[in-house]
Design a protein around this motif. Structure first.
Motif, PDB file in Angstrom:
ATOM      1  N   PRO A 115      47.789 -22.859  92.596  1.00 44.77           N
ATOM      2  CA  PRO A 115      47.289 -22.620  91.238  1.00 44.77           C
ATOM      3  C   PRO A 115      45.807 -22.261  91.183  1.00 44.77           C
ATOM      4  N   LYS A 116      45.003 -22.745  92.154  1.00 41.56           N
ATOM      5  CA  LYS A 116      43.565 -22.411  92.124  1.00 41.56           C
ATOM      6  C   LYS A 116      43.315 -20.927  92.269  1.00 41.56           C
ATOM      7  N   ALA A 117      44.212 -20.225  92.953  1.00 47.04           N
ATOM      8  CA  ALA A 117      44.073 -18.766  93.106  1.00 47.04           C
ATOM      9  C   ALA A 117      45.137 -18.054  92.277  1.00 47.04           C
TER      10      ALA A 117
ATOM     11  N   ASP B 218      50.522 -23.173  84.139  1.00 47.58           N
ATOM     12  CA  ASP B 218      50.894 -22.420  82.944  1.00 47.58           C
ATOM     13  C   ASP B 218      50.378 -20.996  82.973  1.00 47.58           C
ATOM     14  N   LYS B 219      49.344 -20.767  83.793  1.00 52.40           N
ATOM     15  CA  LYS B 219      48.591 -19.536  83.627  1.00 52.40           C
ATOM     16  C   LYS B 219      49.226 -18.326  84.327  1.00 52.40           C
ATOM     17  N   ALA B 220      49.830 -18.585  85.471  1.00 53.43           N
ATOM     18  CA  ALA B 220      50.305 -17.431  86.246  1.00 53.43           C
ATOM     19  C   ALA B 220      51.667 -17.662  86.871  1.00 53.43           C
TER      20      ALA B 220
ATOM     21  N   VAL C 202      52.446 -15.133  89.492  1.00 56.13           N
ATOM     22  CA  VAL C 202      51.687 -14.842  90.712  1.00 56.13           C
ATOM     23  C   VAL C 202      50.738 -13.697  90.368  1.00 56.13           C
ATOM     24  N   ALA C 203      49.420 -13.888  90.610  1.00 51.99           N
ATOM     25  CA  ALA C 203      48.432 -12.872  90.213  1.00 51.99           C
ATOM     26  C   ALA C 203      48.239 -11.773  91.260  1.00 51.99           C
ATOM     27  N   GLY C 204      49.165 -11.661  92.216  1.00 54.87           N
ATOM     28  CA  GLY C 204      49.080 -10.542  93.157  1.00 54.87           C
ATOM     29  C   GLY C 204      48.919 -10.992  94.584  1.00 54.87           C
ATOM     30  N   ALA C 205      48.703 -10.019  95.445  1.00 51.54           N
ATOM     31  CA  ALA C 205      48.327 -10.338  96.816  1.00 51.54           C
ATOM     32  C   ALA C 205      46.969 -11.018  96.749  1.00 51.54           C
ATOM     33  N   ASP C 206      46.635 -11.801  97.768  1.00 43.02           N
ATOM     34  CA  ASP C 206      45.360 -12.511  97.777  1.00 43.02           C
ATOM     35  C   ASP C 206      44.234 -11.522  98.098  1.00 43.02           C
ATOM     36  N   ILE C 207      43.428 -11.232  97.064  1.00 43.16           N
ATOM     37  CA  ILE C 207      42.411 -10.186  97.208  1.00 43.16           C
ATOM     38  C   ILE C 207      41.333 -10.605  98.206  1.00 43.16           C
ATOM     39  N   SER C 208      40.979 -11.899  98.245  1.00 44.86           N
ATOM     40  CA  SER C 208      39.943 -12.301  99.231  1.00 44.86           C
ATOM     41  C   SER C 208      40.463 -12.120 100.647  1.00 44.86           C
TER      42      SER C 208
ATOM     43  N   GLY D 150      50.419  -7.008  90.241  1.00 49.27           N
ATOM     44  CA  GLY D 150      50.438  -6.506  91.606  1.00 49.27           C
ATOM     45  C   GLY D 150      51.599  -7.108  92.392  1.00 49.27           C
ATOM     46  N   GLY D 151      51.245  -7.695  93.554  1.00 51.89           N
ATOM     47  CA  GLY D 151      52.271  -8.311  94.402  1.00 51.89           C
ATOM     48  C   GLY D 151      53.093  -9.363  93.670  1.00 51.89           C
ATOM     49  N   GLY D 152      52.539  -9.922  92.592  1.00 53.90           N
ATOM     50  CA  GLY D 152      53.292 -10.899  91.804  1.00 53.90           C
ATOM     51  C   GLY D 152      54.415 -10.235  91.026  1.00 53.90           C
TER      52      GLY D 152
END
Ligand code: HXC
Length: 262
Positions: free
Chosen positions: A25-27, A62-64, A66-72, A114-116
C-alpha cells in the motif's frame, strides 16, 4: 494456499473462492519484479489446487488496485535487455493468471493504472468501484504498456478506444469504463460484488467453465473458421463428461446440479 508466505501478495481462501491481494500500500501496490514473480508463483499454486474454484484479484487499501509497474525500480534497471526482460516477466505473470482454468475476477477499488490496468485486463471479469480511476499513462513516462496492454486492450474494447486511452494517457472513471466494456460491473463494494459473481460461477460445471475459457482464448488467437473447429472439439469433450450427464439429469429432476468436475 493460506499458509504460503509471500512478501508483496497475500492469498486468502474461503471455501472454493480465493482472494489474491497485491499488498504494497505504501507504493499504491505498484508491481516490482518480486511482486510479478510472486503473482506467477501464486498462479502456479492455484492452477494445481483442486480446491480453488474461482480467484479474485484485488489491491490492499482503499486508494489503489495497482498504480502500475514500480517506477522507482524501472528507473534503476540497467543493461541492454533490462526493459525487454521486465516486460517478459510481467507478461508471463499475466499470461499465467489469464490461463488459469478457473474464473479470475478483478475487484478494482481505486487506481488501476499502467501495469495495474494490465493486471485487471488479464482477468476474465472486471468490477470497479465508482471511485476507481483507470488508464494507461505509460507514454507520459516515454514508455508503452509492456504487460500485454497493447494486445489485450484492443481485443477487449476495440483498437479505436484502446488507442485513444494509450495515446492520450487520460484517466477514466468507472462509468466511462463500463460504457466502453472495459469493466463488467460498477459496485460500491467491488470485492463483495466479486464474491457474488464468483459464487454464481462456481455453481456451474467446473470443466465447462474451463472449456469456455479455453475456447475464447484460443479462438481469439485465430480466425473464425479455425475457432469454430476448436469450439466443436471442446464441445465434444464437455459432452463426454459425467458433469454433462449430471447437469441434464438435475434439470429433468428439477433440482440443482451437483457437479464433480469429471
Ligand atoms: C512506484 C508509486 C507508483 C508507481 C505511486 N507510487 N505509484 N511508486 N511506482 N507506479 C508511490 C508514490 O511514489 C508515493 O510514494 C506513494 O505511492 C503515494 O503516491 P502519490 O503519488 O503520493 O499519491 P497521489 O498524489 O494521490 O497520486 C496517485 C497517482 C500517482 C495518481 C496514482 O501516484 C501516480 O501517478 N502514480 C504513477 C502512475 C503511473 O504512471 N503508472 C504507470 C507506471 S508505468 P512516497 O514514497 O512518495 O509516499 C507501467 C509500465 C508497465 O506501469 C510495463 C512495464 C514493462
Amino acid at each position: 494456499l493460506d499458509e504460503m508466505e509471500f512478501e508483496n501478495i497475500t492469498i486468502d481462501q474461503h471455501g472454493p473462492i480465493a482472494v489474491l491481494t497485491v499488498n504494497r500500500p505504501k507504493a499504491l501496490n505498484a508491481l516490482n519484479g518480486t511482486t510479478l514473480s510472486e503473482l506467477a508463483m501464486a498462479a502456479d499454486l492455484i492452477a494445481n489446487d483442486p480446491e480453488v474454484g474461482a480467484l479474485i484479484v484485488t489491491g490492499a487499501g482503499d486508494k489503489a488496485f495497482v498504480a502500475g509497474a514500480d517506477i522507482s525500480e524501472l528507473a534503476g534497471l540497467e543493461g541492454p535487455f533490462a526493459g525487454r526482460d521486465m516486460s517478459l516477466l510481467g507478461q508471463d505473470a499475466m499470461t499465467q493468471l489469464s490461463n488459469l482454468p478457473i474464473p479470475v475476477i478483478a475487484a478494482i477499488g481505486g487506481y488501476a493504472l499502467g501495469g495495474g490496468l494490465e493486471l485487471a485486463l488479464c482477468c476474465d471479469i472486471r468490477i470497479a468501484s465508482p471511485r476507481a480511476r483507470m488508464g494507461l499513462p505509460e507514454v507520459t513516462l516515454g514508455l508503452l504498456p509492456g504487460f500485454a496492454g497493447t494486445q489485450r486492450l484492443p481485443r477487449l474494447i476495440g483498437a479505436g478506444r484502446a488507442l485513444d486511452l494509450m495515446l492520450t494517457a487520460r484517466q477514466i472513471g468507472a462509468e466511462e469504463a463500463l460504457s466502453m466494456g472495459l469493466v463488467n460491473y460498477v459496485a460500491d463494494d467491488p470485492l463483495q460484488k466479486a464474491r457474488e459473481v464468483a459464487e454464481q460461477i462456481v455453481k456451474n460445471g467446473p470443466l465447462a467453465i474451463s472449456l469456455v475459457k479455453e475456447a475464447v482464448r484460443r479462438g481469439l488467437a485465430t480466425d473464425l473458421e479455425a475457432g469454430m473447429e476448436i469450439e466443436a472439439d471442446l464441445f465434444g469433450l464437455a459432452f463426454a463428461t459425467s458433469d454433462f450427464k449430471e447437469g441434464t439429469k438435475a434439470f429433468l429432476e428439477k433440482r440443482p446440479a451437483e457437479f464433480k468436475g469429471e
